[in-house]
Enzyme design. Structure first.
Site, PDB file in Angstrom:
ATOM      1  N   CYS A 106      -8.195  -8.453   2.671  1.00  7.86           N
ATOM      2  CA  CYS A 106      -7.216  -8.054   1.651  1.00  7.86           C
ATOM      3  C   CYS A 106      -7.221  -9.048   0.495  1.00  7.86           C
ATOM      4  O   CYS A 106      -8.172  -9.055  -0.286  1.00  7.86           O
ATOM      5  CB  CYS A 106      -5.845  -7.873   2.296  1.00  7.86           C
ATOM      6  SG  CYS A 106      -4.804  -6.753   1.377  1.00  7.86           S
TER       7      CYS A 106
ATOM      8  N   HIS B  34      -6.803  -4.251   6.651  1.00  5.75           N
ATOM      9  CA  HIS B  34      -6.514  -5.304   7.643  1.00  5.75           C
ATOM     10  C   HIS B  34      -7.068  -4.876   9.003  1.00  5.75           C
ATOM     11  O   HIS B  34      -6.330  -4.282   9.807  1.00  5.75           O
ATOM     12  CB  HIS B  34      -5.005  -5.513   7.755  1.00  5.75           C
ATOM     13  CG  HIS B  34      -4.403  -6.151   6.548  1.00  5.75           C
ATOM     14  ND1 HIS B  34      -4.241  -7.510   6.422  1.00  5.75           N
ATOM     15  CD2 HIS B  34      -3.936  -5.606   5.404  1.00  5.75           C
ATOM     16  CE1 HIS B  34      -3.698  -7.784   5.262  1.00  5.75           C
ATOM     17  NE2 HIS B  34      -3.503  -6.645   4.616  1.00  5.75           N
TER      18      HIS B  34
ATOM     19  N   GLU C 101      -7.558  -6.505  11.522  1.00  6.47           N
ATOM     20  CA  GLU C 101      -6.956  -7.238  12.655  1.00  6.47           C
ATOM     21  C   GLU C 101      -5.907  -6.408  13.399  1.00  6.47           C
ATOM     22  O   GLU C 101      -5.652  -6.643  14.574  1.00  6.47           O
ATOM     23  CB  GLU C 101      -6.341  -8.561  12.178  1.00  6.47           C
ATOM     24  CG  GLU C 101      -5.099  -8.467  11.281  1.00  6.47           C
ATOM     25  CD  GLU C 101      -5.425  -8.397   9.793  1.00  6.47           C
ATOM     26  OE1 GLU C 101      -6.547  -7.958   9.455  1.00  6.47           O
ATOM     27  OE2 GLU C 101      -4.567  -8.766   8.974  1.00  6.47           O
TER      28      GLU C 101
HETATM   29  N1  GLN Z   1      -1.335  -9.593  -2.740  1.00 10.07           N
HETATM   30  C1  GLN Z   1      -2.418  -8.687  -2.620  1.00 10.07           C
HETATM   31  C2  GLN Z   1      -2.009  -7.253  -2.943  1.00 10.07           C
HETATM   32  O1  GLN Z   1      -0.847  -6.932  -2.943  1.00 10.07           O
HETATM   33  C3  GLN Z   1      -3.026  -8.750  -1.246  1.00 10.07           C
HETATM   34  C4  GLN Z   1      -2.129  -8.244  -0.175  1.00 10.07           C
HETATM   35  C5  GLN Z   1      -2.560  -8.640   1.199  1.00 10.07           C
HETATM   36  O2  GLN Z   1      -3.388  -9.539   1.355  1.00 10.07           O
HETATM   37  N2  GLN Z   1      -1.972  -8.036   2.204  1.00 10.07           N
HETATM   38  O3  GLN Z   1      -2.860  -6.429  -3.163  1.00 10.07           O
END
Ligand code: GLN
Length: 595
Positions: free
Chosen positions: A398, A525, A527
């Site tokens: 992300c 994600h 994970e």
């Molecule tokens: N801050 C970034 C976004 O909102 C990444 C978010 C995250 O890593 N969950 O896109």
């Protein structure tokens, strides 16, 4: 439907979630279908607005629910997929009651905690318990309900009252209360003290709930005379008192419960003794043994924000552990505070700077997890640059992917002010931009959340192979910003490949650097869907690359690698022993003990 309620007494942090999940595992091994509900007596509607550094990670479900990390334990332990409604909060209950009141459903009545809130809680439990979560049709046999907090908390009172009424209405034979408590040992005399448990059971009874089983946390197994004493004072049969003493790894807890016949006690209370089979738990035993016998290490630098609460990155840690065990390596996580890698730290605290860089350089692989806010972003960019230039395996998740794109634009496209508009709204080279459907004014539930599809452009990329040569994958998301589609062609021309995209082709999901041993960034994600015995593909790739197994794994992308029926490791992997592998709760070398 039968219900097992798990409450906690004396102190928080006794491992109620792990106990409740392990009870689920044991009942599942008895041949029963199990679902679960977690109750969090706070006013937040969900965990989405809560800081992971205070409360632990926000776990994301397929349906986009942002929930307590205990739901992650349930999904991983029971291999089920929960819904947002499986996490009840005070906020959700009050919101539903107030919405009904505004609609006029209670017209004429005074709306009160008892009976309106308590009724709403019971109806919610009954409704959600029936939702199938294991991919089969029809409701489960047993619902494990974990009540967050500690008995006596003001916040949990309406829930306790509701659960007292509920246990009465479902009747004997359908409800079993397991109370998790602490039996401390006083250093001087070495005596196991029962008084805190006595008090907490008295509190529970005073609130109208009677425990059927006592699960006592203690350093060692309880002495027989201690059990007798607890039985006398708490009115629980000796056979229904189990000790959760310290074990070498978390996968031993279901075994610990089985060894003390906790399943027999629970099944008896639930009137299920004659339908259940003897729990084998062979897989759990093999995993637990394997974990205790891993010696060769794989060292992963986690470059994030640190405040000492390892729960903040719980699922990432678990995913790393699942993958490491599949590769027969003992995981060592080096926590590298991103800010310590920055030049400013070199001046302010040279020793912190030195140590952060030496950890990073000494690692076999680097992981930059997700995150929000600009603290440490520059350090994360430096970590991605180091991994790229030194051909060190890298996985960016992300925000970790977004900063890898920013780094590439800065270093290779020579766009020095390239940035995400999250950190520099005025940058002339925005490579990561705000998504139109997000909100800047409302924080709760306004991100791109939950399961979304990623299509692979070409099956010949590492990620598609790692996922088992599939054309598409569904993974969970939680972000407001995305790679700027207008910059993609420039970045691709310079060598960064956007190998996975959403169904429109406009939203970038996976990046790869083809001329690097393993440099992968994912917008989702992975994970959240890593299960013991079924490690998540990008994590498996990172660990395999860090151990030097990736080539072998990519040549033979047999999906058996991914479901844990085959593992990597020093040539001959003991395949028969490892049928689905689990991670070792204490194998990260940093004293972190989690499922
Ligand atoms: N801050 C970034 C976004 O909102 C990444 C978010 C995250 O890593 N969950 O896109």
């Amino acid at each position: 439907m039968k219900y097992v309620l798990v409450t906690g007494g004396v102190v928080s942090g006794l491992g109620k979630g792990v106990t409740a999940s392990s009870i689920g595992v044991l009942l599942k091994a008895c041949g029963l279908r199990v679902t679960s509900i977690k109750i969090d007596p706070y006013l937040n509607t969900d965990a989405g607005t809560m800081s992971p550094f205070e409360h632990g990670e926000v776990f994301v479900l397929d349906d986009g629910g942002e929930v307590d990390l205990d739901l992650g334990n349930y999904e991983r332990f029971l291999q089920i997929k929960l819904t947002r409604d499986n996490n009840i909060t005070t906020g959700k209950i009050y919101q539903s009651v107030i919405d009904k009141e505004r609609r006029g459903d209670y017209l004429g009545k005074t709306v009160q905690v008892v009976p309106h809130i308590t009724d709403a809680i019971q109806q919610w439990i009954e409704r959600v318990a029936k939702v199938p979560v294991d991919g089969k049709e029809g409701p489960a046999d047993v619902c494990v309900i974990e009540l967050g907090g500690t008995i006596g908390d003001i916040e949990s009172m309406p829930f306790i009252e509701a659960l007292g009424q509920f246990s009465y209405s479902v009747g004997p034979g359908n409800f079993c209360l397991v109370h998790v408590s602490l039996v401390p040992v006083l250093n001087v005399v070495g005596e196991q003290k029962t008084k805190p448990t006595q008090h907490s059971v008295r509190g529970l009874r005073g609130l109208g709930l009677t425990p059927n089983i006592l699960a006592c946390r203690s350093v060692k197994a309880l002495d027989d005379h201690v059990k007798v004493k607890l039985s006398q004072f708490c009115h629980v049969p000796v056979g229904n008192i189990v000790t959760l003493y310290d074990v070498s790894n978390i996968w031993r807890i279901p075994l610990l419960l089985r060894g003390q016949n906790a399943h027999t006690a629970i099944l008896k209370e639930l009137d299920l003794l004659n339908v259940a089979k003897e729990p084998a738990l062979q897989e759990w035993m093999s995993r637990a043994d394997l974990c205790d016998n891993l010696h060769e290490t794989v060292r992963i630098a986690m470059v994030g924000k640190y405040t000492g609460l390892s729960d903040s990155y719980l699922s990432v840690l678990k995913a790393l552990l699942h993958a490491s065990v599949a590769c027969h390596r003992k995981l060592v996580v080096e926590w590298v505070p991103a800010t310590d890698l920055e030049v400013a730290t070199a001046k302010e605290s040279p020793s912190a700077y030195e140590s952060a860089w030496s950890l990073l350089k000494g690692a076999d692989g680097i992981l930059v997890p997700g995150g929000f806010g600009d603290r440490g972003v520059q350090g994360k960019i430096l970590a991605a640059k180091y991994a790229r230039e030194n051909k060190l395996p890298f996985l960016g998740i992300c925000l970790g992917m977004q900063i890898a794109v920013v780094e590439y634009a800065r270093s290779i496209l020579k766009l020095e002010d390239a940035n995400s508009t999250e950190f520099d709204p005025d940058t002339k080279n925005p490579c990561v931009v705000f998504m139109p459907e997000g909100s800047k004014t409302h924080m709760g539930g306004t991100m791109r959340l939950g399961s979304r599809r990623t299509l692979f452009k070409d099956l010949n990329c590492k990620t598609a192979k790692l996922y088992g040569n599939v054309r598409y994958i569904d993974e969970r998301h939680r972000h407001r910003y995305e790679v700027n589609p207008d910059m993609v062609s420039k970045l691709e021309a310079a060598g960064m490949q956007f190998v996975g995209r959403d169904e429109t082709g406009q939203r970038m999901e996976v990046i790869e650097l083809p001329n690097h041993p393993y440099f992968i960034g994912v917008q989702f994600h992975p994970e959240f869907k890593s299960w013991p015995g079924k490690p998540s593909a990008p994590f498996l790739g990172l660990i395999a690359a860090s151990c030097g197994y990736l080539g072998k794994m990519l040549q033979d992308p047999d999906p058996a690698y991914l479901n844990g029926t085959r593992v990597f490791g020093n040539g001959a992997a003991p395949m028969s022993k490892v049928n689905g592998v689990y991670s070792n709760g204490n194998s990260n070398g940093n004293g972190v003990h989690h499922p």
